[in-house]
Design a protein around this motif. Structure first.
Motif, PDB file in Angstrom:
ATOM      1  N   PHE A 253       0.831  -1.203   0.000  1.00 41.19           N
ATOM      2  CA  PHE A 253       0.000   0.000   0.000  1.00 41.19           C
ATOM      3  C   PHE A 253       0.869   1.259   0.000  1.00 41.19           C
ATOM      4  O   PHE A 253       1.750   1.412   0.849  1.00 41.19           O
ATOM      5  N   PRO A 254       0.587   2.189  -0.927  1.00 38.78           N
ATOM      6  CA  PRO A 254       1.457   3.381  -1.044  1.00 38.78           C
ATOM      7  C   PRO A 254       1.148   4.514  -0.075  1.00 38.78           C
ATOM      8  O   PRO A 254       1.897   5.493  -0.038  1.00 38.78           O
ATOM      9  N   GLY A 255       0.045   4.428   0.683  1.00 36.84           N
ATOM     10  CA  GLY A 255      -0.308   5.532   1.572  1.00 36.84           C
ATOM     11  C   GLY A 255      -0.531   6.806   0.787  1.00 36.84           C
ATOM     12  O   GLY A 255      -1.111   6.788  -0.308  1.00 36.84           O
ATOM     13  N   ALA A 256      -0.028   7.921   1.313  1.00 38.39           N
ATOM     14  CA  ALA A 256      -0.262   9.224   0.677  1.00 38.39           C
ATOM     15  C   ALA A 256       0.759   9.519  -0.414  1.00 38.39           C
ATOM     16  O   ALA A 256       0.684  10.547  -1.064  1.00 38.39           O
ATOM     17  N   HIS A 257       1.711   8.605  -0.597  1.00 40.36           N
ATOM     18  CA  HIS A 257       2.861   8.914  -1.456  1.00 40.36           C
ATOM     19  C   HIS A 257       2.652   8.402  -2.874  1.00 40.36           C
ATOM     20  O   HIS A 257       3.019   7.277  -3.196  1.00 40.36           O
ATOM     21  N   LEU A 258       2.059   9.233  -3.722  1.00 41.41           N
ATOM     22  CA  LEU A 258       1.660   8.783  -5.050  1.00 41.41           C
ATOM     23  C   LEU A 258       2.501   9.401  -6.171  1.00 41.41           C
ATOM     24  O   LEU A 258       2.185   9.256  -7.347  1.00 41.41           O
ATOM     25  N   ASP A 259       3.570  10.100  -5.812  1.00 39.13           N
ATOM     26  CA  ASP A 259       4.449  10.702  -6.817  1.00 39.13           C
ATOM     27  C   ASP A 259       5.343   9.618  -7.436  1.00 39.13           C
ATOM     28  O   ASP A 259       5.541   8.545  -6.851  1.00 39.13           O
ATOM     29  N   GLY A 260       5.883   9.924  -8.623  1.00 36.12           N
ATOM     30  CA  GLY A 260       6.694   8.956  -9.357  1.00 36.12           C
ATOM     31  C   GLY A 260       7.843   8.393  -8.537  1.00 36.12           C
ATOM     32  O   GLY A 260       8.088   7.177  -8.537  1.00 36.12           O
ATOM     33  N   GLU A 261       8.538   9.259  -7.804  1.00 34.72           N
ATOM     34  CA  GLU A 261       9.710   8.809  -7.055  1.00 34.72           C
ATOM     35  C   GLU A 261       9.321   7.802  -5.964  1.00 34.72           C
ATOM     36  O   GLU A 261       9.945   6.746  -5.826  1.00 34.72           O
ATOM     37  N   SER A 262       8.268   8.120  -5.201  1.00 37.52           N
ATOM     38  CA  SER A 262       7.857   7.212  -4.117  1.00 37.52           C
ATOM     39  C   SER A 262       7.389   5.875  -4.678  1.00 37.52           C
ATOM     40  O   SER A 262       7.665   4.815  -4.105  1.00 37.52           O
ATOM     41  N   LEU A 286       6.328   7.653 -15.319  1.00 39.93           N
ATOM     42  CA  LEU A 286       7.123   7.595 -16.553  1.00 39.93           C
ATOM     43  C   LEU A 286       8.093   8.775 -16.615  1.00 39.93           C
ATOM     44  O   LEU A 286       9.280   8.608 -16.940  1.00 39.93           O
ATOM     45  N   GLN A 287       7.600   9.952 -16.273  1.00 42.51           N
ATOM     46  CA  GLN A 287       8.469  11.132 -16.301  1.00 42.51           C
ATOM     47  C   GLN A 287       9.608  10.990 -15.300  1.00 42.51           C
ATOM     48  O   GLN A 287      10.750  11.316 -15.584  1.00 42.51           O
ATOM     49  N   TYR A 288       9.284  10.444 -14.106  1.00 42.76           N
ATOM     50  CA  TYR A 288      10.324  10.279 -13.087  1.00 42.76           C
ATOM     51  C   TYR A 288      11.368   9.263 -13.553  1.00 42.76           C
ATOM     52  O   TYR A 288      12.575   9.484 -13.412  1.00 42.76           O
ATOM     53  N   LEU A 289      10.912   8.151 -14.128  1.00 46.27           N
ATOM     54  CA  LEU A 289      11.858   7.114 -14.583  1.00 46.27           C
ATOM     55  C   LEU A 289      12.809   7.691 -15.626  1.00 46.27           C
ATOM     56  O   LEU A 289      14.024   7.476 -15.577  1.00 46.27           O
ATOM     57  N   ARG A 290      12.228   8.455 -16.555  1.00 48.78           N
ATOM     58  CA  ARG A 290      13.063   9.010 -17.636  1.00 48.78           C
ATOM     59  C   ARG A 290      14.072  10.017 -17.100  1.00 48.78           C
ATOM     60  O   ARG A 290      15.223  10.023 -17.504  1.00 48.78           O
ATOM     61  N   SER A 291      13.639  10.849 -16.147  1.00 43.94           N
ATOM     62  CA  SER A 291      14.561  11.904 -15.697  1.00 43.94           C
ATOM     63  C   SER A 291      15.596  11.362 -14.709  1.00 43.94           C
ATOM     64  O   SER A 291      16.705  11.860 -14.630  1.00 43.94           O
ATOM     65  N   SER A 292      15.238  10.289 -13.968  1.00 37.82           N
ATOM     66  CA  SER A 292      16.163   9.794 -12.952  1.00 37.82           C
ATOM     67  C   SER A 292      17.043   8.645 -13.453  1.00 37.82           C
ATOM     68  O   SER A 292      18.050   8.308 -12.841  1.00 37.82           O
TER      69      SER A 292
END
Ligand code: ADP
Length: 546
Positions: A253-262, A286-292
């Motif tokens: 369960f992701p809780g409140a953390h729904l951003d790409g990095e989390s 997808l944006q987070y994967l590409r930039s990181s």
């Protein structure tokens, strides 16, 4: 003559009992609101659900009482799914992203007697405290150490979740009752008028869970690790909170953390194989994967639903990260799954390009959902991939009426429920959403699909998100306006966009204008809010109409 098999009632409590007995050591992992990762097993979850059922009984909760939750996806919310419904009370999941006046409306409409609330949403309940007279108590989903100071004290009884269950027995005999008893209440987002409640039964929930875990639907096994990003307040996380313990799959369960990095971090650390969510979530990842430069190598499948999935997302995950994107269609009134996109015989050797073309469709009907399209006169239309009309469905997990009869009669004499979607169905049985009935653009008596135009526009490298709405036009009644959000730092003009779309759509579908904005409005379930966009551009005059 009746069959001579046992007629055991299909009850939600049986799911958690099953998981405890057959998958006691399988983990349930949560990213918590207090901070840090919590981990326990299905055996622990089952015990604590029984403690909760005892606590609710002591609070005087009875069969049919509505108990609300305002919570992220996490282990305590999961326990409530079983504690409340298992007891025969009604689990009412509230979407905290609704406007406060809508939350106030639905708590009163549902006549909730208790509200279970995550730390994040305590201020939301504080703001409503004087307007929700049916609520006898608020239980905060945390331990004593993290209990906040709250203005709710003095107005209603405020309790701490962990303290409430601490002294309770882990033994509880789940009651047996009619499987048609109400189990969960979920309100539609209410883009027009007040939200309307859909009241699922134990029977409809279990049948939906069985059907949704067919191999050509979610197809989860005890070897899967599932991350439901779709919230448990969004049509029961699309059934995942029931399907995973039924399958014995590990839950994350992701809780409140729904951003790409989390999400990437959780996928990697917990070795997630399968996840489900709306397109905006996957765009963020997808944006987070590409930039990181980070990867999600354990993830085999992602399910996208709730809105049409842009081709660029399906393509990106498949080609760059080896994750297959399955497109699903559903709605609150269907618990929610109705169609699911998987290939069938004859499609074994599709190229990536052909597979992505197929994935753009919303999918085939699941066994149990009868589906058809009709024209304005009610005539059934052929499944030829060309004719389009109102999509209707019927089946054991389709609603018969809204809670308390709101909206009157919603099915016809043959049980057909009109979905409010305009669709076509191809000869292989794949349904394709053209638009919401109210979003389709009526140009000179012909229809233009706003979804098709949006899909093409977001294919442009410079575009992050796009919406198309109809603008009043003296000659054509309505013409399309394309409203785009650019990717950070990207340069693109109206002329570039029109040139890019040229040849990809019919000439007469070409937007009459293109406008760039910083952000687009979204509904509480992450869809583009065309209603708000139309309001914003109410007085807009197209250059072709001057
Ligand atoms: P939810 O908020 O759970 O997505 P709603 O009942 O609010 O459910 O909305 C259901 C509507 O969402 C559908 O009638 C349809 O218009 C839209 N929708 C759901 N899935 C898709 C999809 N895959 N493609 C296009 N539209 C979709």
């Amino acid at each position: 003559m009746l069959g001579s098999m046992q007629s055991k009632q299909l009850l939600i409590s049986s799911i958690i009992e099953f998981a405890e007995k057959n998958h006691p050591k399988t983990e349930v992992v949560s990213n918590t609101t207090e901070g840090g990762i919590h981990r326990y097993t299905y055996a622990d979850a089952a015990k604590r659900s029984r403690q909760m059922a005892n606590a609710l009984t002591n609070l005087g909760v009875k069969l049919g009482d509505r108990i609300a939750t305002l919570a992220w996806n996490g282990y305590r919310h999961f326990e409530l799914y079983y504690g409340i419904s298992g007891l025969g009370a009604v689990m009412h999941t509230i979407n905290p992203r609704l406007f406060p006046e809508q939350v106030d409306y639905i708590v009163n409409h549902a006549e909730d007697s208790y509200i279970f609330v995550d730390l994040t949403f305590v201020p939301l309940v504080e703001a409503l405290a004087d307007k929700i007279p049916t609520v006898k108590g608020v239980i905060i989903l945390t331990d004593e150490e993290h209990m906040p100071e709250t203005s709710l004290s003095g107005k209603v009884k405020v309790m701490c979740y962990e303290t409430l269950i601490a002294g309770e027995s882990t033994e509880f005999d789940w009651p047996e009752f009619d499987e048609n008893t109400a189990a969960c209440l979920c309100y539609t987002s209410g883009t027009t008028g007040n939200p309307k409640g859909v009241l699922y039964s134990h029977r409809s929930t279990i049948i939906h869970a069985y059907a949704a875990n067919q191999p050509d639907v979610l197809g989860l096994s005890a070897l899967d690790v599932v991350l439901p990003v779709v919230p448990m307040f969004h049509v029961n996380a699309w059934g995942n909170a029931y399907i995973c313990p039924m399958a014995g799959a590990k839950l994350v369960f992701p809780g409140a953390h729904l951003d790409g990095e989390s999400i990437q971090k959780l996928m990697e650390s917990e070795k997630v194989t399968f996840s489900a969510g709306v397109p905006t979530i996957w765009l963020g990842l997808l944006q987070y994967l590409r930039s990181s430069g980070k990867r999600i190598d354990t993830v085999k499948r992602l399910v996208i639903g709730g809105s049409a999935c842009p081709r660029a997302i399906i393509e990106g995950f498949r080609m760059e990260y080896g994750a297959v994107v399955d497109h699903a269609w559903g709605m609150t009134e269907l618990s929610p799954l109705g169609t699911f996109n998987r290939p069938k015989a004859g499609m074994e050797n599709l190229t990536d390009e052909e597979y992505i073309d197929l994935s753009m469709k919303q999918g085939r009907g699941m066994f149990g959902i009868d589906m058809r399209i009709i024209d304005d006169e009610g005539n059934e239309l052929p499944w030829d991939g060309v004719a389009f009309g109102t999509l209707q469905v019927r089946g054991p997990w389709v609603c018969e009426s809204y809670f308390k009869g709101e909206g009157g009669q919603v099915i016809d004499e043959n049980n057909w429920f009109s979905t409010g979607d305009v669709s076509k169905i191809d000869p292989d049985g794949y349904m394709i959403i053209t638009d919401r009935t109210k979003d389709v653009i009526k140009s000179g008596g012909e229809w233009i699909s706003s979804i098709d135009l949006e899909n093409v526009a977001v294919g442009h490298d410079a575009i992050q998100e796009a919406a198309v709405i109809g603008i009043t036009h003296k000659k054509w009644d309505e013409r399309p306006l394309l409203v785009c959000v650019k990717n950070e730092g990207a340069e693109v003009s109206k002329e570039d966009m029109l040139a890019y779309m040229d040849g990809k759509i019919a000439k007469w579908w070409m937007p009459d204008d293109v406008v760039f904005v910083n952000e687009l409005p979204h509904t509480a379930t992450g869809k583009l809010s065309k209603l708000h966009l139309r309001e914003k551009f109410e007085d807009y005059t197209l250059p072709t109409d001057k």
